[in-house]
Design an enzyme around this catalytic site. Sequence first.
Site, PDB file in Angstrom:
ATOM      1  N   GLU A   1      32.620 -31.903  66.033  1.00  0.00           N
ATOM      2  CA  GLU A   1      32.001 -31.066  65.002  1.00  0.00           C
ATOM      3  C   GLU A   1      31.105 -31.846  64.050  1.00  0.00           C
ATOM      4  O   GLU A   1      31.477 -32.108  62.897  1.00  0.00           O
ATOM      5  CB  GLU A   1      33.085 -30.325  64.203  1.00  0.00           C
TER       6      GLU A   1
ATOM      7  N   GLU B   1      39.210 -26.760  70.754  1.00  0.00           N
ATOM      8  CA  GLU B   1      40.040 -26.354  69.614  1.00  0.00           C
ATOM      9  C   GLU B   1      40.006 -24.850  69.464  1.00  0.00           C
ATOM     10  O   GLU B   1      38.956 -24.218  69.621  1.00  0.00           O
ATOM     11  CB  GLU B   1      39.513 -26.925  68.277  1.00  0.00           C
TER      12      GLU B   1
HETATM   13  C1  FCB Z   1      38.206 -27.925  62.869  1.00  0.00           C
HETATM   14  C2  FCB Z   1      38.394 -29.422  62.838  1.00  0.00           C
HETATM   15  C3  FCB Z   1      39.831 -29.850  62.924  1.00  0.00           C
HETATM   16  C4  FCB Z   1      40.737 -28.948  62.117  1.00  0.00           C
HETATM   17  C5  FCB Z   1      40.492 -27.498  62.459  1.00  0.00           C
HETATM   18  C6  FCB Z   1      41.381 -26.529  61.718  1.00  0.00           C
HETATM   19  O1  FCB Z   1      37.007 -27.594  62.269  1.00  0.00           O
HETATM   20  O2  FCB Z   1      37.688 -30.030  63.890  1.00  0.00           O
HETATM   21  O3  FCB Z   1      39.919 -31.188  62.533  1.00  0.00           O
HETATM   22  O4  FCB Z   1      40.572 -29.196  60.781  1.00  0.00           O
HETATM   23  O5  FCB Z   1      39.159 -27.190  62.190  1.00  0.00           O
END
Ligand code: FCB
Length: 449
Positions: free
Chosen positions: A165, A352
């Site tokens: 990210e 994620e």
């Molecule tokens: C994402 C991040 C991760 C965590 C999640 C909830 O944006 O990559 O580190 O904080 O959110």
Amino acid sequence: MQIRFPENFTWGVATAAAQIEGGAYEDGRGPSIWDVFSSIPGKIKNGGKPDVACDSYHLAERDVEMLKELGVNSYRFSFSWSRILPQGTGKVNEAGIAYYKKLLGLLKDAGIKANATIYHWDLPYALQMKGGFGNRDIVNWYLEYAKVLFDNFGDDVDLWATFNEPIATYVGYGPGFFAPGIQDEKYARQALHHLLLCHGEGVKLFRSYSFKKAKIGIVVDVWKHYPGRPGNAEDEAMALQGNEIRGFGMFLHPLFLGGYSEPLQAYFRENGLTPVMREGDFETIRQPLDFYGLNFYNGLYDNAEKLREMQKKRMEGGNYQDRPENHPEALRDVLHMLKEKYGVNIPIYITENGMPFDDAQGKAANLDDQARIDYVKGVLTWLHKGIEDGIDVRGYYLWSLMDNFEWSAGYAARYGLYYTDYETLERIPKKSASWYAQVIRENGFDAES
Ligand code: FCB
């Protein structure tokens, strides 16, 4: 309805160094921007600090036990630059290398593949003092760090990600509510250009090793914005902003199509923000990749009217929730967009996805997290539809293995499948942990139950 995923589907969980490791001042580790930022009063909710976090620096065995309990076949984690190179460059910290060797050994013994991120937001503070990502020298600093990682861990990692990210660097340098807390739009835009160069050069370096099985990609989160009232000029403009000027378009365009998008270029021009670039930069940035990591949390509907109302409530101190609805269906649309708009024709992993509970709800409510199960079910259902549409998604990683240091939200937001007791450092499985283990065992679930 039974939902079944393709054979050999990757099921995993994700974490990041700064969020779980702790051991912040041990065995020669240097401070990162998050250590320094979190020591400034008022920056992190309830004053949370990542010094100890889940103490995974000392509890790697327990973490891997949990991975085994869940039955995941892959674990996504990140390396801490400050643990490997305490000053960012120069002397390598052997204790740091030893820690990751140990973790990778435990994973190997457990038959769990490693998916490791080189940079997940925790820049060594020493490098920030030299301008951080705003200084073009970051490309050499990043390469020095990546080389240490490739030399030591190359083929022990199955999937390497250059960055997680990249937008977090924008948030830390532009609006400033992430570390290092700088508010300078021009500097932020320049930093992102350098970050993309680090990515491109990092991939080139990786290729020079000719690893046997290790693959490389990048993780970019997509929070796709939609106009709340299609056709409404204000909402349409907001959504365009959210996608192209301050969202995924900043990265996906240069990575997969080459150069910055028209709307972004116009924004740069109109605001005097065009980054300093050199010839060949865009070729460097647009490297062929082995996979793309998609962090997906939600789709966002922008309604200018509602936003104004919310802002008013906020001013009046009222209780409001900024876009509380879940839009798991946006995932299918995002997958199509990746393929159709950006031409992403490499394997995709959902690197994620997850849902927070508030610490303030108390331990019992946190352990009985049916709402998380329902939410993940929804996302997996739409993911499955995307796969049925022919999009090559190879795996899914749930964020997160356990509750951890959630950046500016500190320890107030709990995302784990395991509940972390920050007093005792005990990890306690939540309802979702056994549910997810079952999904993995059955390679799917019954959508009705
Ligand atoms: C994402 C991040 C991760 C965590 C999640 C909830 O944006 O990559 O580190 O904080 O959110």
